[in-house]
Design a protein around this motif. Structure first.
Motif, PDB file in Angstrom:
ATOM      1  N   GLN A   1      -3.731  53.474 -43.359  1.00  0.00           N
ATOM      2  CA  GLN A   1      -2.631  53.162 -42.460  1.00  0.00           C
ATOM      3  C   GLN A   1      -3.126  53.187 -41.022  1.00  0.00           C
ATOM      4  N   VAL A   2      -2.651  52.243 -40.227  1.00  0.00           N
ATOM      5  CA  VAL A   2      -3.039  52.140 -38.824  1.00  0.00           C
ATOM      6  C   VAL A   2      -1.772  52.119 -37.972  1.00  0.00           C
ATOM      7  N   GLN A   3      -1.779  52.878 -36.930  1.00  0.00           N
ATOM      8  CA  GLN A   3      -0.674  52.862 -35.970  1.00  0.00           C
ATOM      9  C   GLN A   3      -1.171  52.246 -34.669  1.00  0.00           C
ATOM     10  N   LEU A   4      -0.374  51.339 -34.141  1.00  0.00           N
ATOM     11  CA  LEU A   4      -0.734  50.626 -32.918  1.00  0.00           C
ATOM     12  C   LEU A   4       0.370  50.814 -31.888  1.00  0.00           C
ATOM     13  N   VAL A   5      -0.022  51.121 -30.669  1.00  0.00           N
ATOM     14  CA  VAL A   5       0.952  51.306 -29.591  1.00  0.00           C
ATOM     15  C   VAL A   5       0.495  50.507 -28.382  1.00  0.00           C
ATOM     16  N   GLU A   6       1.325  49.565 -27.967  1.00  0.00           N
ATOM     17  CA  GLU A   6       1.015  48.751 -26.792  1.00  0.00           C
ATOM     18  C   GLU A   6       1.593  49.390 -25.527  1.00  0.00           C
ATOM     19  N   SER A   7       0.946  49.110 -24.416  1.00  0.00           N
ATOM     20  CA  SER A   7       1.438  49.555 -23.121  1.00  0.00           C
ATOM     21  C   SER A   7       0.942  48.593 -22.054  1.00  0.00           C
ATOM     22  N   GLY A   8       1.520  48.704 -20.868  1.00  0.00           N
ATOM     23  CA  GLY A   8       1.039  47.928 -19.736  1.00  0.00           C
ATOM     24  C   GLY A   8       1.876  46.733 -19.359  1.00  0.00           C
ATOM     25  N   GLY A   9       2.907  46.456 -20.134  1.00  0.00           N
ATOM     26  CA  GLY A   9       3.770  45.334 -19.774  1.00  0.00           C
ATOM     27  C   GLY A   9       4.592  45.643 -18.545  1.00  0.00           C
ATOM     28  N   GLY A  10       5.239  44.623 -18.018  1.00  0.00           N
ATOM     29  CA  GLY A  10       6.070  44.815 -16.839  1.00  0.00           C
ATOM     30  C   GLY A  10       6.440  43.508 -16.203  1.00  0.00           C
ATOM     31  N   LEU A  11       6.921  43.611 -14.972  1.00  0.00           N
ATOM     32  CA  LEU A  11       7.344  42.450 -14.204  1.00  0.00           C
ATOM     33  C   LEU A  11       6.276  42.110 -13.175  1.00  0.00           C
ATOM     34  N   VAL A  12       5.901  40.847 -13.123  1.00  0.00           N
ATOM     35  CA  VAL A  12       4.879  40.399 -12.179  1.00  0.00           C
ATOM     36  C   VAL A  12       5.254  39.018 -11.668  1.00  0.00           C
ATOM     37  N   GLN A  13       4.816  38.708 -10.465  1.00  0.00           N
ATOM     38  CA  GLN A  13       5.084  37.383  -9.918  1.00  0.00           C
ATOM     39  C   GLN A  13       4.107  36.360 -10.472  1.00  0.00           C
ATOM     40  N   THR A  14       4.508  35.124 -10.418  1.00  0.00           N
ATOM     41  CA  THR A  14       3.607  34.039 -10.810  1.00  0.00           C
ATOM     42  C   THR A  14       2.297  34.148 -10.034  1.00  0.00           C
ATOM     43  N   GLY A  15       1.203  34.039 -10.769  1.00  0.00           N
ATOM     44  CA  GLY A  15      -0.105  34.170 -10.159  1.00  0.00           C
ATOM     45  C   GLY A  15      -0.659  35.583 -10.184  1.00  0.00           C
ATOM     46  N   GLY A  16       0.165  36.522 -10.584  1.00  0.00           N
ATOM     47  CA  GLY A  16      -0.245  37.910 -10.626  1.00  0.00           C
ATOM     48  C   GLY A  16      -1.032  38.264 -11.882  1.00  0.00           C
ATOM     49  N   SER A  17      -1.335  39.550 -12.004  1.00  0.00           N
ATOM     50  CA  SER A  17      -2.157  40.037 -13.118  1.00  0.00           C
ATOM     51  C   SER A  17      -1.516  41.259 -13.767  1.00  0.00           C
ATOM     52  N   LEU A  18      -1.813  41.413 -15.036  1.00  0.00           N
ATOM     53  CA  LEU A  18      -1.428  42.604 -15.788  1.00  0.00           C
ATOM     54  C   LEU A  18      -2.541  42.931 -16.762  1.00  0.00           C
ATOM     55  N   ARG A  19      -2.621  44.202 -17.111  1.00  0.00           N
ATOM     56  CA  ARG A  19      -3.553  44.611 -18.164  1.00  0.00           C
ATOM     57  C   ARG A  19      -2.770  45.321 -19.245  1.00  0.00           C
ATOM     58  N   LEU A  20      -2.797  44.740 -20.438  1.00  0.00           N
ATOM     59  CA  LEU A  20      -2.157  45.355 -21.585  1.00  0.00           C
ATOM     60  C   LEU A  20      -3.182  46.176 -22.361  1.00  0.00           C
ATOM     61  N   SER A  21      -2.708  47.270 -22.928  1.00  0.00           N
ATOM     62  CA  SER A  21      -3.573  48.098 -23.763  1.00  0.00           C
ATOM     63  C   SER A  21      -2.936  48.296 -25.125  1.00  0.00           C
ATOM     64  N   CYS A  22      -3.771  48.420 -26.110  1.00  0.00           N
ATOM     65  CA  CYS A  22      -3.341  48.710 -27.475  1.00  0.00           C
ATOM     66  C   CYS A  22      -4.128  49.915 -27.941  1.00  0.00           C
ATOM     67  N   ALA A  23      -3.444  51.008 -28.191  1.00  0.00           N
ATOM     68  CA  ALA A  23      -4.075  52.228 -28.657  1.00  0.00           C
ATOM     69  C   ALA A  23      -3.871  52.354 -30.155  1.00  0.00           C
ATOM     70  N   ALA A  24      -4.941  52.619 -30.865  1.00  0.00           N
ATOM     71  CA  ALA A  24      -4.894  52.674 -32.317  1.00  0.00           C
ATOM     72  C   ALA A  24      -5.197  54.069 -32.817  1.00  0.00           C
ATOM     73  N   SER A  25      -4.597  54.407 -33.941  1.00  0.00           N
ATOM     74  CA  SER A  25      -4.877  55.681 -34.580  1.00  0.00           C
ATOM     75  C   SER A  25      -4.705  55.523 -36.080  1.00  0.00           C
ATOM     76  N   GLY A  26      -5.311  56.418 -36.819  1.00  0.00           N
ATOM     77  CA  GLY A  26      -5.086  56.462 -38.251  1.00  0.00           C
ATOM     78  C   GLY A  26      -6.212  55.967 -39.117  1.00  0.00           C
ATOM     79  N   ARG A  27      -7.165  55.273 -38.531  1.00  0.00           N
ATOM     80  CA  ARG A  27      -8.268  54.735 -39.327  1.00  0.00           C
ATOM     81  C   ARG A  27      -9.418  54.453 -38.372  1.00  0.00           C
ATOM     82  N   THR A  28     -10.609  54.385 -38.906  1.00  0.00           N
ATOM     83  CA  THR A  28     -11.768  54.069 -38.074  1.00  0.00           C
ATOM     84  C   THR A  28     -11.549  52.739 -37.367  1.00  0.00           C
ATOM     85  N   PHE A  29     -11.520  52.770 -36.070  1.00  0.00           N
ATOM     86  CA  PHE A  29     -11.108  51.612 -35.290  1.00  0.00           C
ATOM     87  C   PHE A  29     -11.990  50.399 -35.518  1.00  0.00           C
TER      88      PHE A  29
END
Length: 124
Positions: A1-29
Motif C-alpha cells: 500500500q502506498v499513501q500519497l499526499v500532494e501540497s503546494g497548490g494555490g493561487l497565482v497570476q498568469t505567468g507565475g510559478s508554483l512548485r507542487l510536492s508529492c510525499a509518499a509513504s508505505g512502500r519503498t519509494f
C-alpha cells in the motif's frame, strides 16, 4: 500500500510559478513510477508529467513541455512538479499517482495509487 499526499497548490497570476510536492509513504519509494495528472471542472483527468523509478526518464504532455519540470528525490520519498509560465488553462486539481507495475506514462488507469489532489488556480 502506498499513501500519497500532494501540497503546494494555490493561487497565482498568469505567468507565475508554483512548485507542487508529492510525499509518499508505505512502500519503498523507488519501487514505483510517479505521474502528475490534473482535472479541470467539467473535464476529464489529463496527463501532465511522469517520471521513472530511478528518475532518469521523464515524460511531459505537449501542453506543458518546456514550462513544467518533474523531479524526484528517492531518499526523501518525494516527487516535485515545478510549474513556470502558468496559464489559465493550467488550472485544476493536480493529482499525484503511483504506478507499481508499469513504466511511467500518460495513462491514468495504469496507476494504482492516487493522492487527494491540490488545487491550482491561475488568475488572468
Amino acid at each position: 500500500q502506498v499513501q500519497l499526499v500532494e501540497s503546494g497548490g494555490g493561487l497565482v497570476q498568469t505567468g507565475g510559478s508554483l512548485r507542487l510536492s508529492c510525499a509518499a509513504s508505505g512502500r519503498t519509494f523507488s519501487d514505483y513510477a510517479v505521474g502528475w495528472f490534473r482535472q479541470a471542472p467539467g473535464k476529464e483527468r489529463e496527463f501532465v508529467a511522469a517520471i521513472s523509478r530511478s528518475g532518469a526518464t521523464t515524460y511531459y504532455a505537449a501542453s506543458v513541455k518546456g514550462r513544467f519540470t518533474i523531479s524526484r528525490d528517492n531518499a526523501k520519498n518525494t516527487v516535485s512538479l515545478h510549474m513556470n509560465s502558468l496559464k489559465p488553462e493550467d488550472m485544476g486539481v493536480y493529482y499525484c499517482a503511483a504506478n507499481t507495475t508499469y513504466n511511467a506514462g500518460p495513462t491514468p488507469r495504469l496507476y494504482d495509487y492516487w493522492g487527494q489532489g491540490t488545487q491550482v488556480t491561475v488568475s488572468s
